[in-house]
Scaffold this active site. Structure first.
Site, PDB file in Angstrom:
ATOM      1  N   HIS A  12       0.830  -1.219   0.000  1.00  0.00           N
ATOM      2  CA  HIS A  12       0.000   0.000   0.000  1.00  0.00           C
ATOM      3  C   HIS A  12       0.863   1.267   0.000  1.00  0.00           C
ATOM      4  O   HIS A  12       0.496   2.275   0.599  1.00  0.00           O
ATOM      5  CB  HIS A  12      -0.983  -0.023   1.178  1.00  0.00           C
ATOM      6  CG  HIS A  12      -0.337  -0.060   2.535  1.00  0.00           C
ATOM      7  ND1 HIS A  12      -0.871  -0.727   3.606  1.00  0.00           N
ATOM      8  CD2 HIS A  12       0.816   0.497   3.009  1.00  0.00           C
ATOM      9  CE1 HIS A  12      -0.079  -0.575   4.667  1.00  0.00           C
ATOM     10  NE2 HIS A  12       0.940   0.168   4.328  1.00  0.00           N
ATOM     11  N   HIS A  59      -1.645   4.753   9.769  1.00  0.00           N
ATOM     12  CA  HIS A  59      -0.289   5.273   9.958  1.00  0.00           C
ATOM     13  C   HIS A  59      -0.359   6.588  10.738  1.00  0.00           C
ATOM     14  O   HIS A  59      -0.028   7.650  10.226  1.00  0.00           O
ATOM     15  CB  HIS A  59       0.393   5.495   8.612  1.00  0.00           C
ATOM     16  CG  HIS A  59       0.522   4.272   7.743  1.00  0.00           C
ATOM     17  ND1 HIS A  59      -0.539   3.710   7.052  1.00  0.00           N
ATOM     18  CD2 HIS A  59       1.590   3.498   7.444  1.00  0.00           C
ATOM     19  CE1 HIS A  59      -0.118   2.655   6.375  1.00  0.00           C
ATOM     20  NE2 HIS A  59       1.169   2.505   6.593  1.00  0.00           N
ATOM     21  N   HIS A 193      10.342  -4.039   3.548  1.00  0.00           N
ATOM     22  CA  HIS A 193      10.819  -2.655   3.501  1.00  0.00           C
ATOM     23  C   HIS A 193      11.164  -2.168   4.897  1.00  0.00           C
ATOM     24  O   HIS A 193      10.649  -2.676   5.887  1.00  0.00           O
ATOM     25  CB  HIS A 193       9.836  -1.714   2.798  1.00  0.00           C
ATOM     26  CG  HIS A 193       8.479  -1.491   3.406  1.00  0.00           C
ATOM     27  ND1 HIS A 193       7.583  -2.495   3.687  1.00  0.00           N
ATOM     28  CD2 HIS A 193       7.843  -0.348   3.771  1.00  0.00           C
ATOM     29  CE1 HIS A 193       6.452  -1.978   4.160  1.00  0.00           C
ATOM     30  NE2 HIS A 193       6.592  -0.665   4.250  1.00  0.00           N
TER      31      HIS A 193
END
Ligand code: DHB
Ligand code: FE
Length: 290
Positions: A12, A59, A193
């Protein structure tokens, strides 16, 4: 009775949304990323769900870091796209499905998952980027969306095993909804990541490709991965991959009742921004023609 027509898995990365919003998706850098979603978009256009349960992590958008529940569901009929600091994305606000969302909350609570209920959460790239990847540029999203947020940002995090179990309970909850609805569960985030620290930029394609195989064929084996193992092998933000287990668990609940799913699409590409992009579409066998 509600049916599960597919589970879908995707990174995403916010820059993917920016690439679409700025019409840069044909650029040499971005084209290989988006090419891997073309077949999925086509299939979704022919098999548009009524509702997507979007499993993602907030987030620090709907909730600041002072309060981060392990699992939360948005039960409103409308979710505002957040401004994450660089302006609101020019995409439509998703509409919710309050009746199904409340049903899921009740059934999940009864199954032992204490869900936090969010009445008006703003939604960030974790939710909007997968919608853009699946449905393209649209003036209104073609289905309702139920945000299901998993804390992968603030220790302690729910374990991979707990996420798979939540998914199984979610699948059973969807199955027990009385109305005929075509539902999909999308798991987002990852793949490897790391956005911070001395290892920022870390990618592990060997791990990612192994994970893609495991989530399709041996999802239960992935529950043995600790958060430390995710961080070591997939980077700090690679721990987002536990959210894929929620979607896969939901599919397991339908498989336990005899439903069969086929892998219609698999895509892996490095890099997109700081991230290895991974994507899978597992579609119900009755619909499994491209
Ligand atoms: C990136 C990836 C993410 O999953 C995220 O939430 C933010 C940024 C990135 O690759 O830049
Ligand atoms: Fe993320």
């Amino acid at each position: 009775m509600a049916q599960l027509s597919a589970t879908l898995y995707t990174s995403h990365v916010p820059a993917i949304g920016a690439a679409m919003d700025l019409a840069r998706d044909g650029d040499a850098y971005w084209k290989p990323v988006f090419d891997g979603y073309a077949a999925t978009r086509q299939w979704l256009a022919a098999n548009t769900p009524d509702v997507v349960v979007m499993v993602y992590n907030d987030h620090a958008t709907a909730m600041d870091y002072s309060v981060v529940p392990p699992f939360a569901i948005g039960v409103s009929d409308h979710f505002e796209i957040a401004d994450e600091g660089w302006g609101r994305r020019p995409v439509p606000d998703p509409l919710g499905h309050p009746a199904l969302a409340r049903h899921l909350v009740h059934r999940l609570m009864a199954s032992g998952f204490d869900m936090t209920v969010l009445h008006r959460p703003k939604v960030d790239h974790g939710l909007s980027v997968p919608l853009s990847l699946g449905f393209g540029r649209v003036s209104a999203w073609p289905c309702r969306v139920i945000p299901l947020m998993v804390n992968v940002v603030h220790a302690p995090l729910p374990t991979a095993a707990r996420c798979l179990a939540l998914g199984q309970a979610l699948g059973e909850a969807i199955r027990s909804y009385g109305e005929d609805l075509n539902v999909q569960v999308w798991g987002t985030g990852g793949m490897s990541h790391q956005l911070q620290g001395p290892r920022s930029g870390f990618i592990n394609s060997g791990f990612d490709r192994w994970f893609l195989d495991q989530i399709v064929h041996h999802p239960t084996a992935l529950t043995e991965l600790s958060h430390e193992a995710f961080v070591a092998q997939a980077g700090t933000e690679g721990a987002e991959l536990v959210m894929w287990l929620v979607a896969r668990g939901a599919q397991m609940a339908f498989q336990a009742e005899g439903d069969r799913f086929d892998e219609l699409q698999r895509h892996y590409h490095v890099p997109a921004s700081n991230t290895a992009v991974g994507h899978l579409l597992l579609a119900h066998r009755a619909l499994a023609t491209a």
